[in-house]
Design an enzyme around this catalytic site. Structure first.
Site, mmCIF file in Angstrom:
data_model
loop_
_atom_site.group_PDB
_atom_site.id
_atom_site.type_symbol
_atom_site.label_atom_id
_atom_site.label_comp_id
_atom_site.label_asym_id
_atom_site.label_seq_id
_atom_site.Cartn_x
_atom_site.Cartn_y
_atom_site.Cartn_z
ATOM 1 N N ASN A 1 0.904 -1.385 0.348
ATOM 2 C CA ASN A 1 -0.152 0.278 -0.238
ATOM 3 C C ASN A 1 0.510 1.073 -0.237
ATOM 4 O O ASN A 1 0.494 2.507 0.993
ATOM 5 C CB ASN A 1 -0.347 -0.010 1.240
ATOM 6 N N ASN B 1 -6.422 -1.694 14.010
ATOM 7 C CA ASN B 1 -7.715 -2.236 13.538
ATOM 8 C C ASN B 1 -6.271 -3.613 12.429
ATOM 9 O O ASN B 1 -5.338 -3.209 12.226
ATOM 10 C CB ASN B 1 -7.830 -1.447 12.361
ATOM 11 N N ASP C 1 3.367 -5.546 12.467
ATOM 12 C CA ASP C 1 1.625 -4.524 12.120
ATOM 13 C C ASP C 1 2.604 -3.255 11.770
ATOM 14 O O ASP C 1 1.617 -2.034 12.025
ATOM 15 C CB ASP C 1 0.399 -5.446 12.465
ATOM 16 N N HIS D 1 2.799 6.752 11.821
ATOM 17 C CA HIS D 1 2.282 7.761 10.691
ATOM 18 C C HIS D 1 2.768 9.026 11.081
ATOM 19 O O HIS D 1 3.074 9.491 12.577
ATOM 20 C CB HIS D 1 0.490 7.719 11.764
#
Length: 436
Positions: free
Chosen positions: A99, A293, A320, A324
């Protein structure tokens, strides 16, 4: 460069030295010798000597799920940052989510990642390619070309596959060349606008919930689709997994996969380290760095995840890792982005919250043998003549997570004292000393 690791206990069930204290000598990127620890042994002049109390050494750890923000989101974290963060966390290999911007859906973007990764000799970065163009869940990418170009697996990453026909056709498409489909199970129709686990805590905090049912229904659906694909051509009993579930969080999901494995389905799964450390009650202070999530669920779910690790239902623990920028985290909880830093603290979270639920050899297996088998990476073991891919650690040392090597700072663990310290890694002839 010669590297000598003095008096380290080997944690590797495939090694003839498993459980023993050894002096391990690396020369020209290979394990040149492993000898019982001797006070009389003197390393050669110029060798890098690694020594300390309670050293342990294992095969290099593998993180099967970390966000690559380069290209497109370098303001969050560059690939160079990620390589340093991963090495500090004890990882010699990291699988990168697709992504980015552009998404890893064509050979040119995948080639960029592989060429850039070659500049970081202390960590091997393995791109995961997208299943659909733009990871939009619509048109297929050319997965055969991407496989030949070096994609280690196929996934739409942070965008779970919603359409069952897409998932079934992907399994059929990947099967001839042994490709792996990775899906994070979530039915987005049940989680729209959700902020945390749906339960008593979300009601008390006034936040819309993300029900466990959204994960469980998708796991059940995907397992049934896998069985459907195999009905006409069953997989060999010892086949590597065709379908991998990423980031399990719910007890019922673990039970479904346990049953599927017992039936012989070629399926595997992982859990993020932070899911083993927190419940939804941790969100009572509205710390947006704990907004992830899948979300943190109840105590029964956490217990089931540990049980799944212990009995081998869960194959791997992942970071994971999702960096940010402050502008997307230092805001009201309901508008903050999902995700937290994780690569530096996987082992420490596991050790801090283990509470004797998982013996150390089993825990290390979920960071080494398990993810390697899932991703089809070559096996690594500690034996003379083998390539050096090693992680050096102290499972009982306490340390304070005072700073991060990432450009991002979105970890709820900063400032906390943890148990389980990574000393460094060796990859080929490169020794990386943890510098946190």
């Amino acid at each position: 460069m010669d590297i000598v690791i003095r008096s380290a206990r080997v944690v590797d069930r495939a090694s003839p030295f498993n459980g023993q204290l050894v002096d391990l000598w690396v020369r020209n990127g290979l394990i040149a010798s492993m000898l019982p620890t001797s006070a009389d042994y003197q390393p050669e002049v110029g060798a890098v000597v690694v020594e300390g109390k309670n050293l342990h050494v294992s095969a290099g750890w593998v993180d099967a799920r970390a966000a690559a923000n380069d290209p497109g989101y370098e303001h969050r974290e560059t690939l160079g940052d990620l390589a340093r963060v991963a090495a500090a966390g004890g990882f010699t290999d990291v699988a990168l989510l697709p992504n980015t911007q552009p998404v890893v859906d064509a050979k040119d973007t995948l080639g960029y990642l592989r060429r850039t990764a070659d500049g970081f000799p202390n960590v091997r970065l393995h791109p995961v390619a997208a299943i659909t163009k733009g990871a939009k869940g619509e048109d297929f990418t050319d997965m055969i070309d991407l496989h030949r170009a070096g994609a280690v697996a196929f996934s739409d990453g942070d965008h779970p596959l919603q359409h069952p026909d897409l998932l079934a056709k992907t399994l059929q498409y990947l099967r001839p060349f042994g490709g792996l489909l990775v899906n994070r199970p979530e039915d987005a129709r049940l989680t729209r606008y959700g902020q945390m686990h749906e339960g008593v805590q979300s009601t008390q905090l006034g936040l819309k919930g993300l029900p466990a049912l959204a994960e469980v229904m998708t796991v059940a659906r995907d397992l049934r689709l896998l069985a459907y694909v195999l009905e006409t051509d069953p997989a060999p009993h010892d086949a590597p997994p065709m379908l991998h579930f990423a980031c399990l969080s719910a007890a019922e999901s673990v039970a479904l996969i346990r049953d599927a494995k017992a039936q012989g389905l070629p399926v595997s799964c992982d859990v993020a380290a932070h899911q083993l450390a927190y419940t939804d009650e941790a969100l009572s202070g509205f710390d947006s760095n704990l907004k992830v999530n899948p979300p943190f669920r109840g105590a029964a779910d956490v217990a089931a995840l540990w049980a799944g690790l212990a009995d081998g239902t869960i194959d791997a623990v992942v970071s994971d890792h999702h960096p940010h920028e402050e502008e997307t985290k230092n805001v009201e909880f309901d508008v903050a982005e999902f995700g937290m830093l994780g690569a530096e603290t996987v082992f420490a979270l596991l050790q801090t919250h283990n509470q004797n639920r998982l013996p150390l050899p089993d825990l290390i297996d979920r960071l080494t043998t398990g993810p390697r088998r899932v991703l089809r990476l070559p096996p690594v073991t500690l034996a003379e003549g083998q390539s050096a891919a090693l992680t050096i650690f102290d499972p009982t040392a306490s340390w304070t997570y005072a700073r991060t090597l990432s450009s991002a700072k979105n970890s709820p663990l900063l400032g906390q004292t943890l148990v389980g310290n990574v000393v460094g890694t060796v990859l080929g002839g490169i020794f990386s000393l943890r510098s946190l």
